[in-house]
Design an enzyme around this catalytic site. Sequence first.
Site, PDB file in Angstrom:
ATOM      1  N   HIS A  27      -3.344  23.487 -11.472  1.00 50.30           N
ATOM      2  CA  HIS A  27      -3.564  22.113 -11.002  1.00 50.30           C
ATOM      3  C   HIS A  27      -4.494  22.035  -9.800  1.00 50.30           C
ATOM      4  O   HIS A  27      -4.665  20.978  -9.217  1.00 50.30           O
ATOM      5  CB  HIS A  27      -2.222  21.466 -10.665  1.00 50.30           C
TER       6      HIS A  27
ATOM      7  N   PRO B 296       1.821   9.359  -3.094  1.00 51.47           N
ATOM      8  CA  PRO B 296       1.514   9.238  -1.664  1.00 51.47           C
ATOM      9  C   PRO B 296       1.133   7.804  -1.293  1.00 51.47           C
ATOM     10  O   PRO B 296       0.296   7.202  -1.945  1.00 51.47           O
ATOM     11  CB  PRO B 296       0.328  10.192  -1.463  1.00 51.47           C
ATOM     12  N   GLU B 297       1.798   7.280  -0.277  1.00 50.30           N
ATOM     13  CA  GLU B 297       1.437   5.957   0.225  1.00 50.30           C
ATOM     14  C   GLU B 297       0.655   6.137   1.524  1.00 50.30           C
ATOM     15  O   GLU B 297       0.351   7.255   1.919  1.00 50.30           O
ATOM     16  CB  GLU B 297       2.708   5.119   0.414  1.00 50.30           C
TER      17      GLU B 297
ATOM     18  N   ARG C 191      -1.132  15.392 -12.050  1.00 49.69           N
ATOM     19  CA  ARG C 191      -1.260  14.274 -13.001  1.00 49.69           C
ATOM     20  C   ARG C 191      -2.691  13.764 -13.134  1.00 49.69           C
ATOM     21  O   ARG C 191      -2.969  12.918 -13.979  1.00 49.69           O
ATOM     22  CB  ARG C 191      -0.297  13.153 -12.612  1.00 49.69           C
TER      23      ARG C 191
ATOM     24  N   ARG D 205      -1.333 -20.367  -1.430  1.00 47.21           N
ATOM     25  CA  ARG D 205      -0.842 -19.448  -2.468  1.00 47.21           C
ATOM     26  C   ARG D 205       0.570 -19.756  -2.931  1.00 47.21           C
ATOM     27  O   ARG D 205       1.455 -20.019  -2.133  1.00 47.21           O
ATOM     28  CB  ARG D 205      -0.901 -18.020  -1.939  1.00 47.21           C
TER      29      ARG D 205
END
Length: 284
Positions: free
Chosen positions: A104, A2-3, A123, A165
């Site tokens: 789970h 999931p983002e 997971r 940078r």
Amino acid sequence: MPELPEVEVTRLGIAPYLEGRRIIQVVIRQPKLRWPIPAELPHQLQGQVVASVNRRAKYLLLDCGTGTLILHLGMSGSLRILRTFNSQLIDTDAMELGHSPGKHDHFDLILEGGGLLRLRDPRRFGAVLWQQGCAEQHPLLSRLGPEPLNSDFCAAYLYKISRRRKANIKALLMNNQVVVGVGNIYANEALFHAGINPCTAAGRIGLPRYEKLVQNVKSVLRKAIDAGGSSLRDFVDSNGNPGYFQQQYWVYGRTGLDCRQCGKVIRQIRQGQRSSFYCPVCQR
Ligand SMILES: [Zn+2]
């Protein structure tokens, strides 16, 4: 994984069922997530009322007034609301309704008047943590950069922060201390729409190109959140994997396919530990 858009859609999906509700019981079936679920959490949460459900980066924050429950979905986590659950008849009733916890389903928040919030995480890279007082002071949150959809994430900010940078622009976008929640998919997609090659040194990009990049970071994230909006009902009384939705990408995962804009072949390279996808013609 999931983002940010999936986490924001999750927030929108669960918030109406949590805000203003009292937590009467906490069930921990498996404490071994990315960090152990604190053993004292049931004691800390019992009787707390969820004032609001907020998001910071990819953390969901259940503000309970005296402190905040911090939830992270990790690689594979999902949250759902089970409304039909009757807390008085925990085992038999839940089983009859098809809501008995699976292997789970590691964590439940049981709400007054029936209903619960359940975390599933095959997971186990997710997190369930408690921060007494101000959530932003938690070590996981205290050093985070601005939210990509807020006005403080703007071209002038990126331009200024990138002057010293040498890092490439993709690494800069994915640095949580620069901006949070721009994961690999959305960094690739935003760079494509802005016409910027992911290898370009961040310090060599001028203000006008940063204007275009910032606009596109915001628009790819907003479009993804909108795309997930149609799945909001999936968070309630479902057995599926709410918060995971299909999208069509311009470059992400399209190695060897034709660019949707110019027809040239999309390339894939490794940058750091992640794959980058780009069009050698559209992105310079
Ligand atoms: Zn192209």
